[in-house]
Design an enzyme around this catalytic site. Structure first.
Site, PDB file in Angstrom:
ATOM      1  N   MET A 270       0.811  -1.221   0.000  1.00 38.19           N
ATOM      2  CA  MET A 270       0.000   0.000   0.000  1.00 38.19           C
ATOM      3  C   MET A 270       0.846   1.273   0.000  1.00 38.19           C
ATOM      4  O   MET A 270       0.381   2.338   0.383  1.00 38.19           O
ATOM      5  CB  MET A 270      -0.912  -0.010   1.230  1.00 38.19           C
ATOM      6  CG  MET A 270      -1.878  -1.188   1.287  1.00 38.19           C
ATOM      7  SD  MET A 270      -3.133  -1.139  -0.018  1.00 38.19           S
ATOM      8  CE  MET A 270      -4.174   0.174   0.604  1.00 38.19           C
ATOM      9  N   SER A 271       2.084   1.190  -0.451  1.00 38.13           N
ATOM     10  CA  SER A 271       2.964   2.360  -0.366  1.00 38.13           C
ATOM     11  C   SER A 271       2.551   3.488  -1.305  1.00 38.13           C
ATOM     12  O   SER A 271       2.961   4.634  -1.109  1.00 38.13           O
ATOM     13  CB  SER A 271       4.415   1.951  -0.657  1.00 38.13           C
ATOM     14  OG  SER A 271       4.562   1.556  -2.011  1.00 38.13           O
TER      15      SER A 271
ATOM     16  N   GLU B  73      15.098  -6.123  -5.305  1.00 38.10           N
ATOM     17  CA  GLU B  73      13.687  -5.806  -5.161  1.00 38.10           C
ATOM     18  C   GLU B  73      13.193  -4.928  -6.308  1.00 38.10           C
ATOM     19  O   GLU B  73      13.901  -4.044  -6.782  1.00 38.10           O
ATOM     20  CB  GLU B  73      13.433  -5.080  -3.835  1.00 38.10           C
ATOM     21  CG  GLU B  73      13.792  -5.891  -2.604  1.00 38.10           C
ATOM     22  CD  GLU B  73      12.902  -7.106  -2.433  1.00 38.10           C
ATOM     23  OE1 GLU B  73      11.709  -7.009  -2.779  1.00 38.10           O
ATOM     24  OE2 GLU B  73      13.409  -8.149  -1.972  1.00 38.10           O
TER      25      GLU B  73
END
Length: 228
Positions: free
Chosen positions: A145-146, A179
């Protein structure tokens, strides 16, 4: 000892149509279609009918089938020469709707491997070209949810254009170390910042020498009807 069939073996009209479908799918998405997608495109009643045609193409040496994956179809090397000729064109027959895109949905990305590697592709979606500000190359499933405050939430499908040419302030897909993340790209004088759009998350600072790469630019979002 049995000999493999000589190639090019004569294909039926339907087999040739399926072969062209496979080439077109690879040209536009980077991945071959699934049996279900072939059945849908050509109006077969089931994926089994598509499988029978694929087996016939394999027996004639036109393709190679790889077990254990829904997209386990490989073209012979002579067909690969025509793939680049198809890239960038509108989708032609047998894909009937030329104002649609076939976009691969990227799930989890393995560390150190290209984001569009075939093993990352979960499935292919047909979407309207006019949904996006620029033509995307793939859909990326959002995790976390960033980016909530700009309407990008967990489970959304982010439409991404593959490019490394982005401007400060744009929302990008970036690779930092092992990432892959979606953030707002901010260029400072001596470093880069990746800003979340949620006060619960911290800004990521990318300093010179960090393992960092821009994977693409966010050009649209799909929610609900395609949400897994």
């Amino acid at each position: 000892m049995l000999e493999s069939p000589s190639y090019p073996a004569k294909l039926t009209a339907r087999q040739q149509q399926i072969l062209e479908l496979i080439k077109t799918a690879i040209a536009h998405t980077g991945a071959p279609p699934t049996r279900a997608e072939i059945a849908t495109e050509l109006g077969f009643k089931s994926a089994n009918a598509a499988e029978e045609h694929l087996q016939a193409l394999a027996r004639k040496g036109a393709i190679e089938l790889v077990s254990g994956t829904s997209r386990g179809i490989r073209l012979r090397s002579e067909h690969l020469q025509s793939i680049n000729d198809l890239r960038g064109r509108q989708l032609a027959q047998p894909f009937s709707v030329v104002n649609q895109l076939m976009l691969p949905l990227i799930g989890r990305v393995a560390a150190g491997s290209p984001i569009l590697a075939q093993e990352h592709i979960d499935q292919i979606y047909h979407v309207e070209l006019g949904l996006f500000q620029s033509p995307p190359d793939y859909l990326l499933k959002v995790r976390g949810m960033s980016m909530r405050d700009v309407g990008i939430i967990d489970g959304d499908l982010l439409a991404v254009q593959s490019t490394q040419e982005v401007k400060s302030g744009q929302i990008v897909v970036a690779r930092l170390g092992d990432e892959v993340t979606v953030k707002r790209f901010i260029r400072r004088q001596h470093l880069i910042e990746l800003h979340p759009e949620n006060a619960d998350y911290k800004t990521i600072v990318v300093e010179p020498g960090d393992a960092f790469e821009i994977e693409g630019l966010a050009v649209g979002l799909i929610r609900n009807s395609f949400k897994a």
